[in-house]
Design a protein around this motif. Structure first.
Motif, PDB file in Angstrom:
ATOM      1  N   VAL A   1       1.354  -0.793  -0.039  1.00 41.67           N
ATOM      2  CA  VAL A   1      -0.155  -0.055   0.186  1.00 41.67           C
ATOM      3  C   VAL A   1       1.358   1.648   0.252  1.00 41.67           C
ATOM      4  CG1 VAL A   1      -1.964   1.441   1.288  1.00 41.67           C
ATOM      5  CG2 VAL A   1      -1.842  -0.947   1.561  1.00 41.67           C
ATOM      6  N   ALA A   2       1.871   1.067   0.523  1.00 44.39           N
ATOM      7  CA  ALA A   2       2.967   2.003   1.027  1.00 44.39           C
ATOM      8  C   ALA A   2       3.358   2.657  -0.573  1.00 44.39           C
ATOM      9  CB  ALA A   2       4.348   1.959   2.143  1.00 44.39           C
ATOM     10  N   LEU A   3       3.769   1.677  -0.769  1.00 51.24           N
ATOM     11  CA  LEU A   3       4.566   1.480  -2.512  1.00 51.24           C
ATOM     12  C   LEU A   3       3.340   2.101  -3.088  1.00 51.24           C
ATOM     13  CD1 LEU A   3       6.713  -1.818  -3.161  1.00 51.24           C
ATOM     14  CD2 LEU A   3       7.320   0.788  -2.677  1.00 51.24           C
ATOM     15  N   ALA A   4       2.493   1.747  -3.345  1.00 55.87           N
ATOM     16  CA  ALA A   4       1.173   2.268  -4.184  1.00 55.87           C
ATOM     17  C   ALA A   4       0.688   3.478  -3.762  1.00 55.87           C
ATOM     18  CB  ALA A   4      -0.248   1.299  -4.166  1.00 55.87           C
ATOM     19  N   LEU A   5       0.756   4.172  -2.584  1.00 54.41           N
ATOM     20  CA  LEU A   5       0.871   5.801  -2.482  1.00 54.41           C
ATOM     21  C   LEU A   5       2.399   6.276  -3.057  1.00 54.41           C
ATOM     22  CD1 LEU A   5      -0.894   5.395   1.058  1.00 54.41           C
ATOM     23  CD2 LEU A   5      -1.680   5.693  -1.026  1.00 54.41           C
ATOM     24  N   ALA A   6       3.508   5.875  -2.639  1.00 54.36           N
ATOM     25  CA  ALA A   6       4.447   6.250  -3.131  1.00 54.36           C
ATOM     26  C   ALA A   6       4.435   7.180  -4.845  1.00 54.36           C
ATOM     27  CB  ALA A   6       5.835   5.994  -2.819  1.00 54.36           C
ATOM     28  N   GLY A   7       3.874   5.452  -5.852  1.00 52.90           N
ATOM     29  CA  GLY A   7       4.192   6.249  -6.530  1.00 52.90           C
ATOM     30  C   GLY A   7       2.841   7.216  -7.053  1.00 52.90           C
ATOM     31  N   CYS A   8       2.195   6.977  -6.068  1.00 52.54           N
ATOM     32  CA  CYS A   8       1.001   8.066  -7.065  1.00 52.54           C
ATOM     33  C   CYS A   8       1.322   9.343  -6.859  1.00 52.54           C
ATOM     34  CB  CYS A   8      -0.265   7.482  -6.189  1.00 52.54           C
ATOM     35  SG  CYS A   8      -2.053   8.358  -6.663  1.00 52.54           S
ATOM     36  N   ASP A   9       2.404   9.602  -5.658  1.00 52.80           N
ATOM     37  CA  ASP A   9       2.870  10.781  -4.977  1.00 52.80           C
ATOM     38  C   ASP A   9       4.295  11.232  -5.808  1.00 52.80           C
ATOM     39  OD1 ASP A   9       1.028  11.546  -3.338  1.00 52.80           O
ATOM     40  OD2 ASP A   9       1.812  10.282  -1.816  1.00 52.80           O
ATOM     41  N   GLY A  10       4.651  10.004  -6.806  1.00 55.39           N
ATOM     42  CA  GLY A  10       5.698  10.278  -7.566  1.00 55.39           C
ATOM     43  C   GLY A  10       7.144  10.215  -6.532  1.00 55.39           C
ATOM     44  N   ASP A  11       6.946   9.786  -5.649  1.00 57.22           N
ATOM     45  CA  ASP A  11       8.546   9.712  -5.243  1.00 57.22           C
ATOM     46  C   ASP A  11       8.527   8.146  -5.511  1.00 57.22           C
ATOM     47  OD1 ASP A  11      10.334   9.557  -3.083  1.00 57.22           O
ATOM     48  OD2 ASP A  11       8.552   9.645  -1.214  1.00 57.22           O
ATOM     49  N   ASP A  12       9.641   7.846  -6.221  1.00 51.79           N
ATOM     50  CA  ASP A  12      10.249   6.816  -6.657  1.00 51.79           C
ATOM     51  C   ASP A  12      11.381   6.489  -6.320  1.00 51.79           C
ATOM     52  OD1 ASP A  12      10.489   4.376  -8.605  1.00 51.79           O
ATOM     53  OD2 ASP A  12      12.330   5.733  -9.153  1.00 51.79           O
ATOM     54  N   THR A  13      11.627   8.007  -5.467  1.00 46.35           N
ATOM     55  CA  THR A  13      13.258   7.358  -4.576  1.00 46.35           C
ATOM     56  C   THR A  13      12.919   6.503  -3.543  1.00 46.35           C
ATOM     57  OG1 THR A  13      14.150   9.615  -5.525  1.00 46.35           O
ATOM     58  CG2 THR A  13      15.129   8.772  -3.063  1.00 46.35           C
ATOM     59  N   ALA A  14      11.622   7.332  -2.912  1.00 49.34           N
ATOM     60  CA  ALA A  14      11.286   6.781  -1.283  1.00 49.34           C
ATOM     61  C   ALA A  14      10.851   4.697  -1.708  1.00 49.34           C
ATOM     62  CB  ALA A  14      10.913   7.310  -0.484  1.00 49.34           C
ATOM     63  N   ARG A  15      10.118   5.156  -2.649  1.00 50.36           N
ATOM     64  CA  ARG A  15      10.071   3.676  -3.010  1.00 50.36           C
ATOM     65  C   ARG A  15      10.428   3.150  -3.349  1.00 50.36           C
ATOM     66  NH1 ARG A  15       9.180   0.699  -7.307  1.00 50.36           N
ATOM     67  NH2 ARG A  15      10.373   3.100  -8.853  1.00 50.36           N
ATOM     68  N   GLN A  16      12.262   3.055  -3.599  1.00 50.08           N
ATOM     69  CA  GLN A  16      13.341   2.169  -3.463  1.00 50.08           C
ATOM     70  C   GLN A  16      13.801   2.209  -2.724  1.00 50.08           C
ATOM     71  OE1 GLN A  16      15.328   0.925  -7.387  1.00 50.08           O
ATOM     72  NE2 GLN A  16      13.387   2.073  -8.763  1.00 50.08           N
ATOM     73  N   SER A  17      13.790   2.955  -1.883  1.00 49.55           N
ATOM     74  CA  SER A  17      14.107   2.401  -0.519  1.00 49.55           C
ATOM     75  C   SER A  17      14.350   1.804   0.645  1.00 49.55           C
ATOM     76  CB  SER A  17      14.836   3.744  -0.095  1.00 49.55           C
ATOM     77  OG  SER A  17      13.493   4.142   0.689  1.00 49.55           O
ATOM     78  N   LEU A  18      13.036   1.394   0.777  1.00 52.70           N
ATOM     79  CA  LEU A  18      12.173   0.779   0.621  1.00 52.70           C
ATOM     80  C   LEU A  18      13.270  -0.951   0.723  1.00 52.70           C
ATOM     81  CD1 LEU A  18       8.066   0.876   0.533  1.00 52.70           C
ATOM     82  CD2 LEU A  18       9.500   1.620   2.527  1.00 52.70           C
ATOM     83  N   PRO A  19      12.790  -2.215   1.665  1.00 54.62           N
ATOM     84  CA  PRO A  19      13.719  -2.806   2.304  1.00 54.62           C
ATOM     85  C   PRO A  19      12.672  -4.185   1.500  1.00 54.62           C
ATOM     86  CG  PRO A  19      13.043  -2.032   4.241  1.00 54.62           C
ATOM     87  CD  PRO A  19      12.182  -1.059   3.178  1.00 54.62           C
ATOM     88  N   GLY A  20      13.041  -4.594   0.371  1.00 53.47           N
ATOM     89  CA  GLY A  20      13.029  -6.021  -0.416  1.00 53.47           C
ATOM     90  C   GLY A  20      12.548  -5.441  -1.471  1.00 53.47           C
ATOM     91  N   PHE A  21      12.416  -4.499  -1.706  1.00 52.53           N
ATOM     92  CA  PHE A  21      12.250  -3.405  -2.654  1.00 52.53           C
ATOM     93  C   PHE A  21      13.129  -2.942  -3.615  1.00 52.53           C
ATOM     94  CE2 PHE A  21       7.917  -3.966  -0.937  1.00 52.53           C
ATOM     95  CZ  PHE A  21       7.257  -4.846  -1.500  1.00 52.53           C
TER      96      PHE A  21
END
Length: 485
Positions: free
Chosen positions: A56-76
């Motif tokens: 869910v956090a990734l979906a919301l980050a992608g919706c906000d365009g926060d690709d850097t934060a998304r890629q920093s998540l463990p396991g992704f």
């Protein structure tokens, strides 16, 4: 005027309609059961799917365009943008409180309804509906409120920053196009089976109608034949014990009874004509003789003329008696309308008094017990009179006639010459007269009238030679002991 369908076509239509309705109903029930079962399986698969917090956090980050934060998540890290469709064919998206939908890239999505957007704000029961995605795919959508999981202590800063804190709803959807295609194929198969069943039912109904109505057709043909030719000897073959067979047997019984009645009427008319011919011939001869004597001017002597007139009177009396007996014998069977409780001993007593007047020199020994029967008063009265008249007619002068009625059995015995044994079987036949009694008055119908009246009352009548000479007539009638007069 609209022509009514034949019984065969109506029976065929009823059978075909009943089978068609049953097949169609079964096919419809089968189709709905399979549809509900497959839809239930899809619904269960949607209910089983619960996205993880990271997803869910990734979906919301992608919706906000926060690709850097998304890629920093463990396991992704380095995994690239995760696709929202899982291997089971499910897809999902996140609905924010403002109604926006968060998915990755160009992934397919479903436009949320107002009810689904309200789930992101205030929560509520899950919403299940059919929908069409933006790419035109038919899907089944399940939307429910998402409850964020608490961030565990010591989690990385990126996880804390991307943790889901706002109220959202998650829509999970799955394509139903394969299911719809399967249901369409199933509907086509069931429809074909229904059509085949209707055709088969129509053919079976036609065959059954022909088989069931074949005896009716034979009966109809027989009735039409009788109406056209008046041939009552026709019979129809009967098989089985069902209602049609009973109808056929009843028809055969009816035609046999009518044929027998027709034959009796024909014989009655023939015998009546034969019996009437003799007195009519004698009357015409006597009247011609009187007319000739008057026309020629040679009148008959007074004594000869008197004898001639006496003979004419006797012939008229014989004809009157014969015609009366014929009317009595051939009258319609109206026992049902004219039947009543009858004190039979009173009728016999009246017949005894009549016999005394007709045979003044005879001794009548009478023993009558009360007996009540149910029957035609006129017929039973005539039967009692005829039995006693025969006894009086064949008794010698000064002879004895014994009359006894006990327990419903009337016996009348005379002491006359009796009846030859070879003639006894014929005594109840119409117009039959013993050769030794042809010189005596009578029409030969007396005992026939007795037999008919007794049979109509449910009784039996017999005539036999009595021991020691004479005859004994026995009339047995069902009934109950009556009241003594």
């Amino acid at each position: 005027m609209r022509r009514r369908r034949s019984l065969r076509s109506r029976l065929t239509l009823v059978i075909a309609s009943a089978v068609a309705a049953a097949v169609a109903l079964s096919a419809a029930v089968c189709w709905f059961l399979i549809r509900d079962q497959t839809q239930g399986q899809v619904r269960d698969s949607l209910l089983e799917f619960v996205p993880r917090t990271e997803q869910v956090a990734l979906a919301l980050a992608g919706c906000d365009g926060d690709d850097t934060a998304r890629q920093s998540l463990p396991g992704f890290r380095g995994a690239g943008p995760p696709h929202p469709w899982d291997p089971s064919g499910r897809g999902w998206s996140v609905i924010r409180a403002d109604g926006s939908v968060c998915v990755f890239g160009d992934s397919d999505q479903v436009v949320p309804t107002a009810e689904e957007r309200a789930l992101a704000v205030s929560g509520g029961a899950p919403v299940l509906r059919d929908a069409v995605t933006q790419n035109g795919s038919e899907v089944l959508v399940l939307t429910r409120t998402y409850t964020p999981q608490p961030v565990p202590p010591g989690a990385p800063e990126e996880v804390r920053r991307l943790a889901v804190r706002e109220p959202v709803a998650v829509s999970v959807f799955r394509s139903t196009e394969d299911l719809s295609g399967t249901l369409r194929i199933l509907a086509l198969i069931l429809g074909s089976v229904t059509v085949a069943g209707v055709v088969g039912a129509a053919l079976a109904g036609l065959w059954l109608a022909r088989a069931a109505l074949r005896p009716v057709q034979r009966l109809t043909s027989a009735v039409e034949h009788v109406a056209r030719t008046e041939d009552l000897a026709i019979r129809i073959p009967v098989e089985g014990t069902d209602e049609i067979a009973r109808l056929g047997r009843s028809f055969n019984t009816m035609t046999a009874a009518l044929s027998s009645s027709q034959e009796r009427q024909r014989r009655l008319v023939s015998d009546a004509g034969h019996e009437l011919r003799t007195p009519l011939t004698s009357l015409r001869t006597n009247i011609d003789l009187m007319l000739r004597s008057e026309n020629t001017g040679r009148p008959l002597a007074p004594e000869a003329k008197r004898r001639l007139l006496v003979n004419v009177k006797e012939q008229f009396e014989e004809m009157s008696s014969l015609i009366g007996d014929l009317l009595e014998l051939s009258r319609s069977a109206e026992t049902g309308e004219r039947s009543a409780d009858v004190e039979f001993h009173d009728l016999v007593a009246a017949a005894v008094e009549r016999a005394r007047r007709r045979g003044p020199g005879l001794e009548l020994r009478v023993d009558l017990r009360p007996w009540r029967v149910h029957g035609d008063v006129r017929g039973l009265q005539r039967a009692a009179v005829n039995v006693l008249d025969n006894a009086v007619k064949f008794s010698p002068p000064g002879g004895l006639v014994e009359v006894r009625l006990a327990d419903g059995v009337l016996t009348v015995r005379d002491h006359g010459p009796g009846i030859p044994d070879d003639e006894l079987p014929h005594v109840f036949e119409r117009f039959w007269r013993s050769p030794s009694a042809r010189s005596l008055p009578g029409s030969g119908l007396g005992l026939a009238i007795v037999a008919q009246a007794v049979r109509d009352a449910g009784g039996e009548v017999r005539v036999a030679n009595a021991p020691g000479g004479g005859t004994v007539a026995t009339v047995a009638l069902p009934g109950t002991p009556g009241e003594s007069g």
